[in-house]
Design a protein around this motif. Structure first.
Motif, short mmCIF file in Angstrom:
data_model
loop_
_atom_site.label_atom_id
_atom_site.label_comp_id
_atom_site.label_asym_id
_atom_site.label_seq_id
_atom_site.Cartn_x
_atom_site.Cartn_y
_atom_site.Cartn_z
N LYS A 83 0.81 -1.21 0.00
CA LYS A 83 0.00 0.00 0.00
C LYS A 83 0.85 1.27 0.00
O LYS A 83 0.66 2.15 -0.85
CB LYS A 83 -0.96 -0.02 1.19
CG LYS A 83 -2.22 -0.83 0.95
CD LYS A 83 -3.22 -0.65 2.09
CE LYS A 83 -4.51 -1.40 1.80
NZ LYS A 83 -5.49 -1.23 2.90
N ILE A 130 1.13 3.98 -3.09
CA ILE A 130 0.79 5.39 -2.87
C ILE A 130 1.95 6.28 -3.28
O ILE A 130 1.77 7.28 -3.99
CB ILE A 130 0.41 5.62 -1.40
CG1 ILE A 130 -0.92 4.94 -1.07
CG2 ILE A 130 0.30 7.12 -1.10
CD1 ILE A 130 -1.27 4.95 0.40
N PHE A 162 -7.10 11.35 -6.09
CA PHE A 162 -6.10 10.46 -5.51
C PHE A 162 -5.77 10.88 -4.08
O PHE A 162 -5.64 10.03 -3.19
CB PHE A 162 -4.83 10.48 -6.38
CG PHE A 162 -3.79 9.50 -5.94
CD1 PHE A 162 -3.82 8.18 -6.40
CD2 PHE A 162 -2.77 9.87 -5.08
CE1 PHE A 162 -2.85 7.27 -6.00
CE2 PHE A 162 -1.80 8.96 -4.68
CZ PHE A 162 -1.84 7.65 -5.14
N CYS A 171 -8.70 9.87 -1.73
CA CYS A 171 -8.96 8.44 -1.57
C CYS A 171 -7.78 7.65 -1.02
O CYS A 171 -7.99 6.62 -0.36
CB CYS A 171 -9.37 7.84 -2.91
SG CYS A 171 -10.88 8.53 -3.61
N CYS A 172 -6.55 8.09 -1.28
CA CYS A 172 -5.40 7.22 -1.03
C CYS A 172 -4.35 7.78 -0.06
O CYS A 172 -3.63 7.00 0.56
CB CYS A 172 -4.69 6.89 -2.35
SG CYS A 172 -5.76 6.13 -3.58
#
Length: 511
Positions: A282, A286, A482, A485-486
């Motif tokens: 993750k 990212i 982005f 959300c991330c």
């Protein structure tokens, strides 16, 4: 002072009798402020970011040099419309190679030695540029300085994040971007000062050697990252490094134990099976996604072709003054980001940054699309680097719109998606994969930059200058999504707390 001597001293200080004893919270506040204001930490950061100064200097080196080489009397050194773009863009290929090699250098040599190693190709590259007698020497010099830039791009943010105090990590994490901008401004200033002198472009390359040598000299006296030293089993050296960075009269021993515990949990190297763990993939996705989107927003293309873009849109001011003005705006915006990053937070600045970039790129694209050619100077199927068919002087104050749009784009980029992308990369990557993953992110970044800079001119010549700017606007809108959300908020969190966040798979740091 040995570790056995330091520990009793810390216990004695904390438990000594006081007529009016301070509360534990108040004592911890004093310890916190002392470690926060230790000047040695800032000296170590300054020594490291001199590498970014050299990187910014080398990145924009073609801006004043390409016009001089296009008019060079020797055919062996003269650039044309085919070789000039390669002289500008081949730097990014070197930077991608530098990022690739840093995947090994960061874990083998350590962060500090990797930064020092970059001085070798950088010094050799500048020497080739200064003494070039053939075109291949110019291109090789650009590749070598780009390689050095790729190494520093991957190593310096990691080094700074690992030595920084959590209370100022945001501000210090913006320093690489500030120094890169400052290096670009110094290059523009020297190019203007040396303009008209014999071999002025050679003297610019000689000047590029100065920050490289200063960086190596200062880093000889700076400590290595405590986290890297612990990962190598050098506990006493790591404790001494942290003591130097925080100060002997602070509670650095407690931070040392926290770092040691975190390193102990990640003592082995990453295996392929572990890459399925969200704790690893993750943050890597990212960080890599941010580097990819950062370059797709068009910043490298705009900086490399800044003066030709202003010529094509017939901005009323001279292009060289426009470039310097944009550089000053960029420097001011990065400074604002450095001051506000640890107060406002990373995510809010990323949202504002992407919003400003979206509006700026949209304005630029629509201006070029709908303004008459007599105002904006755009002519279909003309090359951006060629002065042919461009009006000699702008004729309308409305041509300030491209300048203002570009200034706001650079300001938006520099206050968010420029410095914070590098900072978050060094913050969220897990320690066991930080060296390899940071190098991978740099490779993604510079391969994307190379692809864009190579396709930028053909797209402009085939479809018009408005097309890439409208594309950059779409990407900027994607940056907003982005971020929401991330991207996690890391303000005020230690690197160990950030790692715990990804281990627990919580959606936020809020408890």
């Amino acid at each position: 002072m040995e570790r056995s001597d330091r520990q009793p001293l810390l216990r004695k200080t904390s438990s000594s009798y006081r007529t009016f004893p301070e509360s534990p919270a108040r004592s911890l506040d004093h310890q916190y402020l002392r470690s926060l204001h230790n000047k040695r930490l800032y000296l170590a950061v300054f020594a490291a970011v001199l590498g970014n100064f050299s990187f910014g200097f080398a990145l924009v080196y073609p801006s004043p040099v390409i016009p001089a080489l296009e008019a060079h009397p020797s055919p062996a050194l003269r650039l044309d419309q085919h070789t000039a773009p390669w002289f500008g863009s081949v730097f990014t290929l070197g930077a991608a190679a530098g990022g690739l090699s840093t995947m090994l250098l960061n874990d083998c040599l350590g962060r500090k030695l990797s930064i020092m190693f970059s001085a070798l190709p950088s010094a050799l590259g500048y020497a080739l540029l200064a003494g070039a007698q053939r075109l291949w020497m110019l291109l090789l010099g650009r590749v070598l300085t780009g390689y050095a830039g790729g190494v520093t791009s991957a190593s310096i943010p990691v080094y700074i994040s690992e030595i920084s105090h959590p209370g100022v990590r945001g501000m210090l994490g913006a320093c690489p971007q500030i120094m890169a901008v400052l290096g670009s401004l110094v290059l523009y200033a020297l190019g203007k000062y040396l303009h008209g002198l014999v071999l002025d472009w050679r003297w610019l390359a000689v000047a590029g050697e100065v920050p490289v040598l200063a960086m190596v000299l200062l880093l000889c006296f700076m400590p290595n990252s405590p986290r890297f030293l612990l990962s190598q089993g050098k506990e006493e050296e790591a404790l001494g490094s942290l003591c130097w960075l925080r100060g002997e009269d602070t509670d650095y021993a407690r931070e040392y134990e926290q770092i040691k515990d975190s390193v102990r949990k990640q003592s082995h190297r990453v295996s392929c099976a572990e890459l399925k763990d969200p704790f690893l993939y993750k943050p890597i996705l990212i960080a890599g996604g941010m580097r990819f989107l950062q370059q797709l927003s068009g910043v490298t293309c705009i900086l490399v072709y800044l003066q030709p873009i202003f010529k094509k849109t017939s901005v009323i001011l001279k292009p060289e003054y426009d470039a310097a003005l944009v550089g000053l705006v960029r420097l001011s915006a990065v400074a604002i980001a450095a001051v506000s990053m640890d107060k406002a937070g990373r995510k809010i600045l990323l949202f504002v940054s992407a919003g400003v970039m979206l509006v700026s790129n949209l304005t630029m694209g629509l201006y070029i699309r709908f303004m008459p050619a007599s105002h904006n100077g755009t002519v279909a199927n003309t090359t951006l680097v060629s002065p042919a068919h461009l009006p000699a002087e702008p004729t309308n104050y409305i041509t300030l719109i491209p300048l203002l749009a570009t200034m706001f784009f650079i300001m938006g980029y520099a206050m968010g998606w420029g410095p914070i992308t590098w900072l978050l990369m060094s913050e969220i990557l897990p320690l066991k994969a930080r060296g390899v993953a940071s190098g991978l992110c740099v490779v993604v970044s510079w391969l994307t930059a190379f692809t864009l800079t190579q396709f930028f001119l053909p797209v402009v010549n085939a479809f018009g200058l408005e097309v890439p700017f409208l594309f950059f606007a779409v990407i900027s809108a994607g940056n907003i999504l982005f971020t929401g959300c991330c991207v996690p908020e890391t303000k005020g969190r230690s690197l160990e707390q950030i790692e715990a966040f990804f281990r627990s798979s919580r959606r936020s740091f809020l408890r």
